[in-house]
Design a protein around this motif. Structure first.
Motif, PDB file in Angstrom:
ATOM      1  N   PRO A   1       0.837  -1.199   0.000  1.00 60.47           N
ATOM      2  CA  PRO A   1       0.000   0.000   0.000  1.00 60.47           C
ATOM      3  C   PRO A   1       0.871   1.247   0.000  1.00 60.47           C
ATOM      4  O   PRO A   1       2.081   1.168   0.237  1.00 60.47           O
ATOM      5  N   PRO A   2       0.291   2.403  -0.257  1.00 59.55           N
ATOM      6  CA  PRO A   2       1.094   3.634  -0.241  1.00 59.55           C
ATOM      7  C   PRO A   2       1.684   3.892   1.136  1.00 59.55           C
ATOM      8  O   PRO A   2       1.133   3.492   2.157  1.00 59.55           O
ATOM      9  N   ALA A   3       2.824   4.585   1.152  1.00 61.37           N
ATOM     10  CA  ALA A   3       3.494   4.871   2.416  1.00 61.37           C
ATOM     11  C   ALA A   3       2.619   5.724   3.319  1.00 61.37           C
ATOM     12  O   ALA A   3       2.608   5.553   4.539  1.00 61.37           O
ATOM     13  N   LYS A   4       1.879   6.647   2.753  1.00 57.83           N
ATOM     14  CA  LYS A   4       1.005   7.516   3.528  1.00 57.83           C
ATOM     15  C   LYS A   4      -0.450   7.175   3.224  1.00 57.83           C
ATOM     16  O   LYS A   4      -0.842   7.089   2.066  1.00 57.83           O
ATOM     17  N   GLY A   5      -1.218   6.995   4.286  1.00 52.91           N
ATOM     18  CA  GLY A   5      -2.630   6.676   4.134  1.00 52.91           C
ATOM     19  C   GLY A   5      -3.507   7.817   4.607  1.00 52.91           C
ATOM     20  O   GLY A   5      -3.039   8.934   4.832  1.00 52.91           O
ATOM     21  N   SER A   6      -4.790   7.530   4.759  1.00 51.59           N
ATOM     22  CA  SER A   6      -5.728   8.552   5.219  1.00 51.59           C
ATOM     23  C   SER A   6      -6.864   7.902   5.976  1.00 51.59           C
ATOM     24  O   SER A   6      -7.157   6.712   5.801  1.00 51.59           O
ATOM     25  N   VAL A   7      -7.495   8.680   6.826  1.00 50.77           N
ATOM     26  CA  VAL A   7      -8.668   8.246   7.581  1.00 50.77           C
ATOM     27  C   VAL A   7      -9.734   9.321   7.475  1.00 50.77           C
ATOM     28  O   VAL A   7      -9.473  10.493   7.738  1.00 50.77           O
ATOM     29  N   GLU A   8     -10.925   8.908   7.066  1.00 54.37           N
ATOM     30  CA  GLU A   8     -12.074   9.821   7.010  1.00 54.37           C
ATOM     31  C   GLU A   8     -13.121   9.340   8.011  1.00 54.37           C
ATOM     32  O   GLU A   8     -13.568   8.194   7.935  1.00 54.37           O
ATOM     33  N   VAL A   9     -13.467  10.196   8.944  1.00 55.40           N
ATOM     34  CA  VAL A   9     -14.460   9.838   9.956  1.00 55.40           C
ATOM     35  C   VAL A   9     -15.852   9.956   9.359  1.00 55.40           C
ATOM     36  O   VAL A   9     -16.228  11.003   8.815  1.00 55.40           O
ATOM     37  N   GLY A  10     -16.612   8.881   9.446  1.00 54.41           N
ATOM     38  CA  GLY A  10     -17.981   8.881   8.948  1.00 54.41           C
ATOM     39  C   GLY A  10     -18.971   9.036  10.086  1.00 54.41           C
ATOM     40  O   GLY A  10     -18.744   9.781  11.040  1.00 54.41           O
ATOM     41  N   ARG A  11     -20.034   8.303  10.005  1.00 55.45           N
ATOM     42  CA  ARG A  11     -21.111   8.450  10.982  1.00 55.45           C
ATOM     43  C   ARG A  11     -20.769   7.759  12.300  1.00 55.45           C
ATOM     44  O   ARG A  11     -19.968   6.823  12.351  1.00 55.45           O
ATOM     45  N   THR A  12     -21.396   8.229  13.354  1.00 54.46           N
ATOM     46  CA  THR A  12     -21.356   7.540  14.639  1.00 54.46           C
ATOM     47  C   THR A  12     -22.461   6.500  14.639  1.00 54.46           C
ATOM     48  O   THR A  12     -23.647   6.837  14.512  1.00 54.46           O
ATOM     49  N   VAL A  13     -22.079   5.250  14.745  1.00 55.61           N
ATOM     50  CA  VAL A  13     -23.042   4.151  14.644  1.00 55.61           C
ATOM     51  C   VAL A  13     -23.841   3.996  15.933  1.00 55.61           C
ATOM     52  O   VAL A  13     -25.038   3.713  15.902  1.00 55.61           O
ATOM     53  N   ALA A  14     -23.186   4.175  17.094  1.00 54.86           N
ATOM     54  CA  ALA A  14     -23.865   3.991  18.381  1.00 54.86           C
ATOM     55  C   ALA A  14     -23.166   4.826  19.444  1.00 54.86           C
ATOM     56  O   ALA A  14     -21.963   5.093  19.359  1.00 54.86           O
ATOM     57  N   THR A  15     -23.929   5.236  20.438  1.00 56.06           N
ATOM     58  CA  THR A  15     -23.391   5.954  21.590  1.00 56.06           C
ATOM     59  C   THR A  15     -23.950   5.325  22.868  1.00 56.06           C
ATOM     60  O   THR A  15     -24.815   4.452  22.825  1.00 56.06           O
ATOM     61  N   GLY A  16     -23.429   5.788  24.011  1.00 57.38           N
ATOM     62  CA  GLY A  16     -23.966   5.362  25.291  1.00 57.38           C
ATOM     63  C   GLY A  16     -23.665   3.926  25.660  1.00 57.38           C
ATOM     64  O   GLY A  16     -24.419   3.307  26.426  1.00 57.38           O
ATOM     65  N   LEU A  17     -22.549   3.379  25.168  1.00 56.81           N
ATOM     66  CA  LEU A  17     -22.172   2.010  25.511  1.00 56.81           C
ATOM     67  C   LEU A  17     -21.365   2.001  26.799  1.00 56.81           C
ATOM     68  O   LEU A  17     -20.565   2.900  27.052  1.00 56.81           O
TER      69      LEU A  17
END
Length: 378
Positions: A45-61
């Motif tokens: 894979p490329p040396a540098k990657g990325s992360v994109e934050v999407g939706r919050t699936v659940a809270t209050g766990l």
């Protein structure tokens, strides 16, 4: 220069398993034989990657630990370490349904209801596997899941698959996963008794490989033994890449956390070695971190990289792979944004599910904690 380890500022570890210690079928050939490069044509894979934050699936766990995805978008099963319950999360709405409480769970310290896994034949047998700390040991059980029953009554009586794993206030391991060979892999800790890790007769400080019924799997490196690898301190991350090679994350004491490529019968050094060693008897990690930057629990593979959830480090680490070596320096994401990170699970394609761990007594919970967040990565 490409490096397989990241050297960071020193500090004492204070995450699960961190800090000073307290008083079948044959394995797949590609997973069993780590090499410095993959098959012909495999591109790193490329040396540098990325992360994109999407939706919050659940809270209050509450004290979430293990995560298992039901097939066909049927929801996510989440274990609660401290309450001993398993909850189903609707992937779209975030609605929670409590399946039930696992009997016999004895939560204390780092113990309780930990890892979850679905049977390889789940579509037919509906079996959910769980690793938990009982009053006497750590063990693996399986339970029938019946979603047609009322909430709180959807788990059948537990069938003990494997028991006798040493328990302690710390270092209980707890991650379980079925491999590409449909065998059950179990990450254990040395329960604070460091001598157990080098003792091949002990179940502590090991990765175990079992049949779904709990017997030592055929092809294991030691005759009639469930032990697959040894010399571990506290294994809480297990993942395979696309070529069926096994990797594991391990907590260091106060020097080095590790990401290891697992070789059947391999000795990973603890307590004689923490991190890289000059002793050829021990397997060196493919990446290592100062313990205040990682304390890795769950790991997952996506896009040719391994992704590690850091507890004390409060960040997500990416390690791009070239075979069983790091193709580039580890790269961190989300530092401090979600607090302690417990579990990361591949969600298909370039997606991951990330589980926080701020309500476990060691974090600083924010409004909505704990939560599951969907990520897009590359």
């Amino acid at each position: 220069m490409v490096a397989a380890a990241l050297l960071l500022t020193a500090g004492c570890s204070a995450g699960d398993g961190g800090g000073p210690a307290a008083a079948g079928s044959a394995p797949p050939s590609r997973a069993s034989s780590p090499s410095s490069s993959g098959p012909a044509g495999e591109r790193p894979p490329p040396a540098k990657g990325s992360v994109e934050v999407g939706r919050t699936v659940a809270t209050g766990l509450k004290s979430p630990w293990g995560l298992a995805a039901l097939p066909g978008g049927g929801g996510l099963l989440v274990s609660s370490r401290d309450t001993g319950t398993i909850t189903r999360i609707d992937e779209k709405s975030g609605r929670k349904t409590v399946l039930g409480e696992v009997p016999g769970v004895s939560p204390a310290g780092e113990g309780g209801l930990l890892g979850l896994a679905l049977s390889p034949g789940f579509a037919a047998d509906r079996m959910v596997y769980a690793y938990f700390t009982s009053a006497s040991d750590n063990r693996v059980v399986r339970m029938l899941y019946d979603p047609k029953k009322p909430s709180g009554e959807q788990l059948g009586a537990p069938d003990t698959v494997f028991k006798g794993i040493p328990k302690g206030f710390v270092h209980n391991g707890g991650r379980i996963a079925f491999g590409p060979d449909k065998m059950l892999y179990v990450g254990t800790g040395e329960s604070g008794e460091t001598g157990l890790s080098q003792d091949k007769e002990s179940l502590g400080g090991k990765i175990l490989r079992l049949t779904p019924e709990g017997e030592p799997a055929r092809g294991n490196p030691f005759p009639d033994s469930p032990v697959y690898s040894y010399g571990h301190r506290n294994v809480q991350g297990l993942a395979w890449d696309s070529e069926e090679r096994l990797f594991a994350a391990e907590f260091g004491q106060d020097t080095w956390d590790e990401l290891n490529a697992i070789t059947p019968g391999g000795n990973y050094g603890w307590p004689e070695a923490e991190g890289r060693s000059d002793d050829d008897a021990f397997q060196d990690p493919l990446a290592q971190w100062k313990t205040d930057e990682a304390s890795p629990s769950g790991i997952a593979e996506a896009g040719g990289s391994l992704w590690l959830a850091g507890l004390r480090g409060e960040r997500l680490w990416r390690v791009p792979l070239k075979g069983t070596k790091a193709a580039a320096d580890p790269q961190s994401f989300l530092a401090g944004e979600y607090g302690r990170l417990r579990t990361v699970v591949a969600a298909g394609g370039d997606k991951l599910w990330l589980v926080t761990s701020n309500t476990d007594g060691r974090g600083e919970p924010k409004r909505g904690d704990d939560r599951i967040v969907e990520l897009t990565v590359k």
